[in-house]
Design a protein around this motif. Structure first.
Motif, PDB file in Angstrom:
ATOM      1  N   LEU A 255       0.828  -1.206   0.000  1.00  0.00           N
ATOM      2  CA  LEU A 255       0.000   0.000   0.000  1.00  0.00           C
ATOM      3  C   LEU A 255       0.864   1.258   0.000  1.00  0.00           C
ATOM      4  N   GLN A 256       1.953   1.246   0.791  1.00  0.00           N
ATOM      5  CA  GLN A 256       2.813   2.421   0.821  1.00  0.00           C
ATOM      6  C   GLN A 256       3.489   2.650  -0.530  1.00  0.00           C
ATOM      7  N   MET A 257       3.959   1.577  -1.164  1.00  0.00           N
ATOM      8  CA  MET A 257       4.596   1.737  -2.468  1.00  0.00           C
ATOM      9  C   MET A 257       3.617   2.278  -3.503  1.00  0.00           C
ATOM     10  N   LYS A 258       2.320   1.929  -3.353  1.00  0.00           N
ATOM     11  CA  LYS A 258       1.323   2.414  -4.302  1.00  0.00           C
ATOM     12  C   LYS A 258       1.003   3.894  -4.099  1.00  0.00           C
ATOM     13  N   LEU A 259       1.364   4.441  -2.945  1.00  0.00           N
ATOM     14  CA  LEU A 259       1.192   5.879  -2.737  1.00  0.00           C
ATOM     15  C   LEU A 259       2.167   6.687  -3.583  1.00  0.00           C
ATOM     16  N   LEU A 260       3.300   6.079  -3.932  1.00  0.00           N
ATOM     17  CA  LEU A 260       4.318   6.781  -4.703  1.00  0.00           C
ATOM     18  C   LEU A 260       3.926   6.825  -6.173  1.00  0.00           C
ATOM     19  N   PRO A 261       4.140   7.965  -6.848  1.00  0.00           N
ATOM     20  CA  PRO A 261       3.743   8.060  -8.251  1.00  0.00           C
ATOM     21  C   PRO A 261       4.616   7.205  -9.162  1.00  0.00           C
ATOM     22  N   ALA A 262       4.048   6.738 -10.258  1.00  0.00           N
ATOM     23  CA  ALA A 262       4.799   5.988 -11.266  1.00  0.00           C
ATOM     24  C   ALA A 262       5.504   6.998 -12.162  1.00  0.00           C
TER      25      ALA A 262
ATOM     26  N   ARG B 288      11.539  13.050 -18.337  1.00  0.00           N
ATOM     27  CA  ARG B 288      12.009  11.675 -18.212  1.00  0.00           C
ATOM     28  C   ARG B 288      12.485  11.506 -16.774  1.00  0.00           C
ATOM     29  N   ALA B 289      11.926  10.548 -16.079  1.00  0.00           N
ATOM     30  CA  ALA B 289      12.234  10.420 -14.659  1.00  0.00           C
ATOM     31  C   ALA B 289      12.236   8.962 -14.246  1.00  0.00           C
ATOM     32  N   ALA B 290      12.965   8.702 -13.176  1.00  0.00           N
ATOM     33  CA  ALA B 290      12.979   7.380 -12.543  1.00  0.00           C
ATOM     34  C   ALA B 290      13.228   7.575 -11.064  1.00  0.00           C
ATOM     35  N   ALA B 291      12.698   6.672 -10.264  1.00  0.00           N
ATOM     36  CA  ALA B 291      12.861   6.786  -8.814  1.00  0.00           C
ATOM     37  C   ALA B 291      12.694   5.414  -8.182  1.00  0.00           C
ATOM     38  N   ARG B 292      13.252   5.283  -6.987  1.00  0.00           N
ATOM     39  CA  ARG B 292      13.094   4.042  -6.227  1.00  0.00           C
ATOM     40  C   ARG B 292      13.170   4.354  -4.743  1.00  0.00           C
TER      41      ARG B 292
ATOM     42  N   PRO C 286      17.344   8.057 -17.052  1.00  0.00           N
ATOM     43  CA  PRO C 286      17.194   8.166 -15.600  1.00  0.00           C
ATOM     44  C   PRO C 286      17.075   6.816 -14.906  1.00  0.00           C
ATOM     45  N   GLN C 287      16.386   5.861 -15.538  1.00  0.00           N
ATOM     46  CA  GLN C 287      16.245   4.540 -14.920  1.00  0.00           C
ATOM     47  C   GLN C 287      17.590   3.838 -14.801  1.00  0.00           C
ATOM     48  N   ALA C 288      18.428   3.974 -15.809  1.00  0.00           N
ATOM     49  CA  ALA C 288      19.755   3.356 -15.756  1.00  0.00           C
ATOM     50  C   ALA C 288      20.589   3.967 -14.637  1.00  0.00           C
ATOM     51  N   ILE C 289      20.450   5.260 -14.412  1.00  0.00           N
ATOM     52  CA  ILE C 289      21.208   5.921 -13.348  1.00  0.00           C
ATOM     53  C   ILE C 289      20.736   5.452 -11.980  1.00  0.00           C
TER      54      ILE C 289
ATOM     55  N   ALA D  45      16.115   7.437  -4.186  1.00  0.00           N
ATOM     56  CA  ALA D  45      16.785   8.235  -5.212  1.00  0.00           C
ATOM     57  C   ALA D  45      15.778   8.580  -6.302  1.00  0.00           C
ATOM     58  N   LEU D  46      15.893   9.794  -6.830  1.00  0.00           N
ATOM     59  CA  LEU D  46      15.058  10.252  -7.939  1.00  0.00           C
ATOM     60  C   LEU D  46      15.945  11.002  -8.919  1.00  0.00           C
ATOM     61  N   VAL D  47      15.852  10.665 -10.188  1.00  0.00           N
ATOM     62  CA  VAL D  47      16.598  11.335 -11.253  1.00  0.00           C
ATOM     63  C   VAL D  47      15.591  11.834 -12.275  1.00  0.00           C
ATOM     64  N   LEU D  48      15.746  13.101 -12.682  1.00  0.00           N
ATOM     65  CA  LEU D  48      14.784  13.723 -13.588  1.00  0.00           C
ATOM     66  C   LEU D  48      15.531  14.545 -14.624  1.00  0.00           C
ATOM     67  N   ALA D  49      15.119  14.402 -15.882  1.00  0.00           N
ATOM     68  CA  ALA D  49      15.670  15.193 -16.984  1.00  0.00           C
ATOM     69  C   ALA D  49      14.516  15.696 -17.828  1.00  0.00           C
ATOM     70  N   GLY D  50      14.832  16.634 -18.744  1.00  0.00           N
ATOM     71  CA  GLY D  50      13.808  17.144 -19.645  1.00  0.00           C
ATOM     72  C   GLY D  50      13.300  16.066 -20.578  1.00  0.00           C
TER      73      GLY D  50
END
Length: 372
Positions: A143-150, A158-162, A340-343, A365-370
């Protein structure tokens, strides 16, 4: 049949046949009743039956009616010392006369078998309880993981996070917001503890941030209102929250941020230089609001924002390299141009391979680019 519950120290009557007697429960370490004495001393006892007005158990007296036989229920584990887990009482016989030593010996043998059965039952109940808790913890984690946006499906960037909690649930989180005029809001937070208390603060913070990010254009205003919404809860739990929030405006070419005590926020340009988006205010919950705001240029084609929590950098601290944050920054800078996902994957692979004596903390960690 009386069974001892170690959690509360009580002897409880779980089964009886025949004339009603004392129902209990009895305090095993305090009660003067024969039942409690037999439990404490771990040896059989024959006595006269309890008086109807007795103080919570069988007491010896001068009554010459039928005798009372009380035998401890002992359990002997394969390893370790035997322990008393309950008491069996017999009051009176089906024929006249008192209980004998043979009766005591027979009942003691029966008690041994009962002890093994009670221990098996206890182990089964413990196993079922652990399974139930495991299912509940797994549900809480999901449930907590589902609170986080995809973030990988977030349009416009372009973004990735974990997030990897130190326990099943934790206090780290991130968020992305679609704002007016093609602007994007990006947030990361780190509650001072972990586990369920931190998870509660995390959920409250995400809810408050979602509301105020849609109401106020400027990051400082958002943090002011989040601080006001969480202040009482943080004070009562003696926790605090480091919180970074930035608004990226591709039309104006600006990155505006407000930072409440979060040290790990950076932007990397095309030249490979990492610029810290510095914290100018204490974490939320430390002092009242009135947060400051900063602005710098933002180039969607070249600049990369990366945010992380101290659980990630602390896991990389070693005697040879005490600067865990530096290793995180170098890993990101060395992979500019990759997705971003690779990073993000590279950062967590680095942590997984790093030996560390520091107790684990929530890692994010969260990485975001244009949009590129």
């Amino acid at each position: 049949l009386w069974v001892h519950e170690a959690s509360d120290g009580l002897l409880s009557l779980v089964a009886s046949v025949g004339t009603d007697g004392v129902q209990g429960p009895l305090r095993a370490e305090e009660s003067p009743a024969v039942t409690a004495r037999v439990f404490r001393e771990g040896r059989p006892m024959m006595a006269l039956p309890e008086a109807p007005t007795g103080g919570g158990g069988v007491t010896a007296g001068e009554d010459e009616r039928e005798t009372f036989l009380s035998v401890p229920i002992r359990y002997s584990p394969p390893e370790g010392e035997a322990r008393t887990v309950g008491v069996i009482n017999l009051i009176g016989r089906s024929y006249a006369g008192r209980f004998t030593a043979s009766d005591q010996k027979l009942l003691s043998a029966i008690a041994t078998q009962v002890g093994a059965a009670l221990e098996n039952n206890r182990l089964i109940r413990q196993s079922l309880e652990r399974e139930r808790l495991e299912r509940e913890m797994e549900l809480a984690h999901n449930l907590q993981m589902k609170l986080l946006p995809a973030v990988e499906r977030f349009e416009g960037v372009r973004a990735a996070a974990r997030v990897e909690p130190a326990e099943r649930v934790g206090g780290d989180f991130y968020q992305l917001f679609h704002l007016a005029d093609d602007r994007v809001g990006v947030m990361i937070g780190d509650v001072s503890s972990h586990g369920f208390p931190a998870a509660l603060i995390m959920a409250l913070a995400m809810s408050a941030a979602s509301i105020y990010a849609s109401e106020f254009a400027m990051p400082a205003k958002v943090l002011d209102h989040v601080d006001e919404a969480l202040r009482d809860e943080l004070e009562s739990t003696e926790m605090y929250l480091s919180l970074f929030y930035a608004v990226l405006d591709p039309r104006a070419g600006t990155l505006t941020w407000s930072n409440a005590g979060h040290p790990h926020a950076f932007v990397v340009g095309a030249d490979g230089c990492a610029h810290r988006l510095a914290a100018t205010d204490p974490p939320i919950g430390i002092a009242p609001g009135d947060f400051g705001e900063n602005e710098r240029p933002w180039c969607p084609e070249d600049d990369v924002v990366f945010l992380f929590t101290d659980g990630l950098s602390d896991a990389l601290v070693t005697d040879a390299c005490p600067q865990g944050e530096r290793r995180v920054v170098e890993t990101v800078v060395g992979r500019l141009g990759r997705s971003p996902q690779a990073i993000v994957d590279a950062l967590f692979e680095l942590v997984a391979e790093a030996p560390s004596d520091i107790p684990p903390d929530d890692r994010t960690a969260l990485v975001l680019a244009g949009a590129g």
